[in-house]
Scaffold this motif. Structure first.
Motif, PDB file in Angstrom:
ATOM      1  N   SER A   1       0.739   4.943   7.032  1.00  0.00           N
ATOM      2  CA  SER A   1       0.111   4.237   8.156  1.00  0.00           C
ATOM      3  C   SER A   1       1.206   3.786   9.101  1.00  0.00           C
TER       4      SER A   1
ATOM      5  N   TYR B   1       0.810  -1.225   0.000  1.00  0.00           N
ATOM      6  CA  TYR B   1       0.000   0.000   0.000  1.00  0.00           C
ATOM      7  C   TYR B   1       0.841   1.271   0.000  1.00  0.00           C
TER       8      TYR B   1
ATOM      9  N   HIS C   1     -12.185   2.502   7.963  1.00  0.00           N
ATOM     10  CA  HIS C   1     -11.482   1.306   7.520  1.00  0.00           C
ATOM     11  C   HIS C   1     -10.582   0.741   8.628  1.00  0.00           C
TER      12      HIS C   1
HETATM   13  P1  ADP Z   1      -5.391  -8.036   2.168  1.00  0.00           P
HETATM   14  O1  ADP Z   1      -5.340  -9.469   1.820  1.00  0.00           O
HETATM   15  O2  ADP Z   1      -6.526  -7.296   1.550  1.00  0.00           O
HETATM   16  O3  ADP Z   1      -4.072  -7.318   2.070  1.00  0.00           O
HETATM   17  P2  ADP Z   1      -5.090  -7.631   5.006  1.00  0.00           P
HETATM   18  O4  ADP Z   1      -5.863  -8.247   6.116  1.00  0.00           O
HETATM   19  O5  ADP Z   1      -3.629  -7.877   5.000  1.00  0.00           O
HETATM   20  O6  ADP Z   1      -5.785  -8.114   3.698  1.00  0.00           O
HETATM   21  O7  ADP Z   1      -5.349  -6.079   5.035  1.00  0.00           O
HETATM   22  C1  ADP Z   1      -6.669  -5.604   5.080  1.00  0.00           C
HETATM   23  C2  ADP Z   1      -6.803  -4.257   4.435  1.00  0.00           C
HETATM   24  O8  ADP Z   1      -6.205  -3.265   5.237  1.00  0.00           O
HETATM   25  C3  ADP Z   1      -6.096  -4.120   3.101  1.00  0.00           C
HETATM   26  O9  ADP Z   1      -6.887  -4.599   2.039  1.00  0.00           O
HETATM   27  C4  ADP Z   1      -5.893  -2.618   2.999  1.00  0.00           C
HETATM   28  O10 ADP Z   1      -7.050  -1.977   2.536  1.00  0.00           O
HETATM   29  C5  ADP Z   1      -5.682  -2.213   4.446  1.00  0.00           C
HETATM   30  N1  ADP Z   1      -4.262  -2.047   4.786  1.00  0.00           N
HETATM   31  C6  ADP Z   1      -3.491  -2.925   5.468  1.00  0.00           C
HETATM   32  N2  ADP Z   1      -2.250  -2.445   5.644  1.00  0.00           N
HETATM   33  C7  ADP Z   1      -2.224  -1.230   5.046  1.00  0.00           C
HETATM   34  C8  ADP Z   1      -1.219  -0.204   4.893  1.00  0.00           C
HETATM   35  N3  ADP Z   1       0.013  -0.359   5.386  1.00  0.00           N
HETATM   36  N4  ADP Z   1      -1.573   0.925   4.244  1.00  0.00           N
HETATM   37  C9  ADP Z   1      -2.823   1.081   3.750  1.00  0.00           C
HETATM   38  N5  ADP Z   1      -3.811   0.166   3.862  1.00  0.00           N
HETATM   39  C10 ADP Z   1      -3.527  -0.972   4.501  1.00  0.00           C
END
Ligand code: ADP
Length: 426
Positions: free
Chosen positions: A378, A283, A316
């Protein structure tokens, strides 16, 4: 006129008046008249003896007479009827008795009515509360059942998918061997693609199994001595190629506590850190920076993973640790595990949280919000308990030896010399 005479005189007009005013429909009135006759009789006894216990049985019946419809619509029928009865009794007394007798009569009966009203209200409330908690219980049971079904489904589906995947894996490996011998490089490239697909599928299936184990409290941890710094080194090695491909920078600072010997399931903690750091890579746009730092807190080591990526909105942030929290964003689903914004099935963070919490730790995220232009970034914080006692005494023995042969770390030695009593949260 004496009170007893007034009670006798009023009886008939009272029953007649109240049944006319308060019962609608002939059918209802017949039953209602009987109830009123019974009530008046008991009212009489109560007034004469001064003992309200006479009325208890009928008030109990009335207070518990709410129908399902009354309860659903929150109708307080009976207390309304008793309330109206008081007003109508005053009217009937005025109409049929002279002023003095009416006063004597009302002075005797009003306290009994007041008592009746309070008792009926209490019973009605009790019935309603019982009704609501019963309904809540049913909803709760249903939710738990649904969650169990979902979790069972995930587990069964994952195990079912594993068998054909193992077959495909085996045949692909055999094909790769054959092709290598015959030197068909084009097919070799294709097979590599198939292999990547298989790996990704296996990863997803493993995640599904992990999530259902965490859901059902079946995650077993294999506690061993570990150093956070070792896990971070491993992570750096494994991800350096990916980071280079994305032209990102991964900075791992050393911090107080990273060389502290703690007990944990190193494979699982590695998996948790891997998930958070690969998300940070995913991300964050190309050329961004991922920084890992931390500190030692009383009873915990904190690991902080910061990125310069797209950030996460507050709504989120509340759901990303829930399983399938990301499912709604089908537009983001991608086959690349570290591709920019390549969303997966949304199992990584729930598993990460499950692992950290199973260790007695905690994980949370901070971000100023989602913005692909401003790139708020983040920051994920992980707290790991500095558990310095092994649950298994055999491991503790081995650990003793490890300490004496690793003199460069002062922290480890101090662990041996002053065994901490109880600084590890359960
Ligand atoms: P995914 O398989 O979708 O990556 P995760 O459980 O690892 O599932 O993460 C869930 C969601 O959290 C991601 O789809 C993303 O939208 C958000 N997310 C996780 N880590 C970050 C990050 N470092 N920066 C931005 N969004 C993040």
């Amino acid at each position: 006129m004496g009170l007893q005479d007034s009670l006798l005189l009023i009886r008939h007009p009272w029953v007649e008046r109240i049944s006319r005013e308060l019962a609608s429909g002939e059918g209802v009135r017949v039953g209602f008249v009987e109830q009123l006759e019974r009530f008046y009789e008991l009212l009489n006894q109560t007034v004469m003896t001064g003992d309200t216990a006479w009325l208890d049985a009928i008030l109990y019946d009335w207070g518990h007479s709410s129908t399902e419809t009354n309860l659903e619509e929150a109708d307080y029928n009976v207390s309304f009827v008793v309330n109206r009865m008081i007003a109508l009794t005053i009217e009937v007394a005025r109409e049929h008795l002279n002023e003095k007798d009416a006063l004597d009569f009302l002075a005797a009966v009003i306290p009994v009515f007041a008592h009746s009203l309070s008792v009926v209200v209490r019973y009605e409330m009790e019935t309603r509360v019982a009704h609501i908690s019963n309904e809540l219980g049913q909803v709760q049971d249903k939710l738990q059942q649904l969650d169990r079904h979902k979790s069972n489904f995930i587990s069964v589906a994952a195990h079912e998918l594993k068998t054909p995947l193992t077959l495909i894996e085996g045949y692909t490996a055999m094909m790769a061997d054959t092709v290598e011998q015959s030197g068909q490089s084009q097919i070799q490239t294709l097979l590599k693609g198939v292999d990547t697909g298989i790996h990704r599928l296996r990863h997803i299936i493993d995640d599904m199994i992990d999530v259902s184990m965490i859901d059902n409290n079946l995650l077993t941890l294999n506690f061993q001595p570990l150093w956070v710094t070792h896990l971070l080194d491993l992570l750096k090695n494994e991800l350096s190629k990916t980071v280079a491909e994305r032209r990102q920078t991964l900075v791992i600072h050393s911090f107080e506590g990273d060389d502290l010997l703690i007990y944990g399931d190193s494979e699982r903690i590695y998996q948790a850190l891997y998930n958070v750091v690969t998300n940070a890579i995913k991300y964050t746009p190309d050329k961004g920076t991922i920084t890992i730092n931390g500190r030692l807190l009383p009873g915990f080591v904190e690991i902080v993973i910061t990125d310069t990526g797209i950030g996460i909105s507050p709504e989120h942030q509340a759901i990303i640790f829930e399983k399938f929290g990301q499912l709604g964003r089908a537009d983001l689903h991608s086959s690349g595990r570290t591709k920019f914004k390549g969303g997966g099935p949304g199992l990584g963070l729930p598993i990460t949280r499950g692992i950290i919490e199973a260790h007695g730790g905690t994980i949370w995220v901070e971000s100023k919000g989602y913005d692909e232009v401003k790139l708020n970034g983040s920051t994920f914080h992980i707290l790991l308990p500095t558990r310095t006692e092994a649950s298994d005494p055999n491991i503790a023995k081995i650990f003793g030896k490890i300490e004496t042969v690793k003199p460069e770390s002062e922290t480890e030695i101090s662990v041996k010399e002053n065994p901490p009593t109880n600084n590890s949260p359960a």
